[in-house]
Design a protein around this motif. Structure first.
Motif, PDB file in Angstrom:
ATOM      1  N   GLN A  32      17.250  11.927   6.763  1.00  0.00           N
ATOM      2  CA  GLN A  32      17.559  13.347   6.570  1.00  0.00           C
ATOM      3  C   GLN A  32      16.648  13.949   5.512  1.00  0.00           C
ATOM      4  N   MET A  35      12.988  14.154   6.821  1.00  0.00           N
ATOM      5  CA  MET A  35      12.845  15.192   7.844  1.00  0.00           C
ATOM      6  C   MET A  35      13.079  16.592   7.283  1.00  0.00           C
ATOM      7  N   TRP A  46      20.807  11.221  17.593  1.00  0.00           N
ATOM      8  CA  TRP A  46      19.727  10.348  18.071  1.00  0.00           C
ATOM      9  C   TRP A  46      20.210   8.913  18.187  1.00  0.00           C
ATOM     10  N   PRO A  53      14.931  12.896  19.519  1.00  0.00           N
ATOM     11  CA  PRO A  53      14.159  13.710  18.583  1.00  0.00           C
ATOM     12  C   PRO A  53      13.118  14.546  19.314  1.00  0.00           C
ATOM     13  N   SER A  54      12.741  15.655  18.717  1.00  0.00           N
ATOM     14  CA  SER A  54      11.626  16.434  19.243  1.00  0.00           C
ATOM     15  C   SER A  54      10.352  15.600  19.083  1.00  0.00           C
ATOM     16  N   ASP A  56       7.696  16.348  17.417  1.00  0.00           N
ATOM     17  CA  ASP A  56       7.329  16.375  15.992  1.00  0.00           C
ATOM     18  C   ASP A  56       8.127  15.343  15.208  1.00  0.00           C
ATOM     19  N   ASN A  57       9.432  15.280  15.473  1.00  0.00           N
ATOM     20  CA  ASN A  57      10.276  14.327  14.756  1.00  0.00           C
ATOM     21  C   ASN A  57      10.007  12.884  15.172  1.00  0.00           C
ATOM     22  N   ILE A  60       7.112  11.850  13.004  1.00  0.00           N
ATOM     23  CA  ILE A  60       7.567  11.526  11.651  1.00  0.00           C
ATOM     24  C   ILE A  60       8.269  10.178  11.632  1.00  0.00           C
TER      25      ILE A  60
END
Length: 91
Positions: A32, A35, A46, A53-54, A56-57, A60
């Motif tokens: 958390q 992100m 998730w 997740p997207s 982008d995520n 990461i």
């Protein structure tokens, strides 16, 4: 070209995310913070397999876990043959 059939196994991907987080000693709170989320609900979704997740995520997460997105995703699919060469499907 032959048709491609690909399916992301959402629940199994959630289990994989949870496993990788545990292996690296990360908590949901740690993710958390990394992100920049105000609350942890998305991460719990998730790891329970209720959402993914997207992109982008995923990037990461892959950097946080020192692995590739492909190693996080659990995919049903195969190999695409194109002009006599085999290409592994990448997501």
């Amino acid at each position: 070209m032959e048709p491609m059939y690909l399916s992301i196994r959402q629940k199994e991907t959630g289990k994989q995310i949870k496993k990788l987080l545990m292996e690296h000693g990360y908590t949901v709170k740690d993710v958390q913070r990394v992100m920049g989320f105000e609350n942890p609900q998305a991460i719990y979704k998730w790891i329970s397999g209720r959402s993914l997740p997207s992109l982008d995520n995923f990037v990461i997460l892959s950097r946080l876990l020192h692995t590739s997105i492909e190693d996080i995703l659990v995919i049903d699919g195969g190999i695409v043959r194109l002009w006599g060469f085999s290409f592994k499907l990448l997501v």
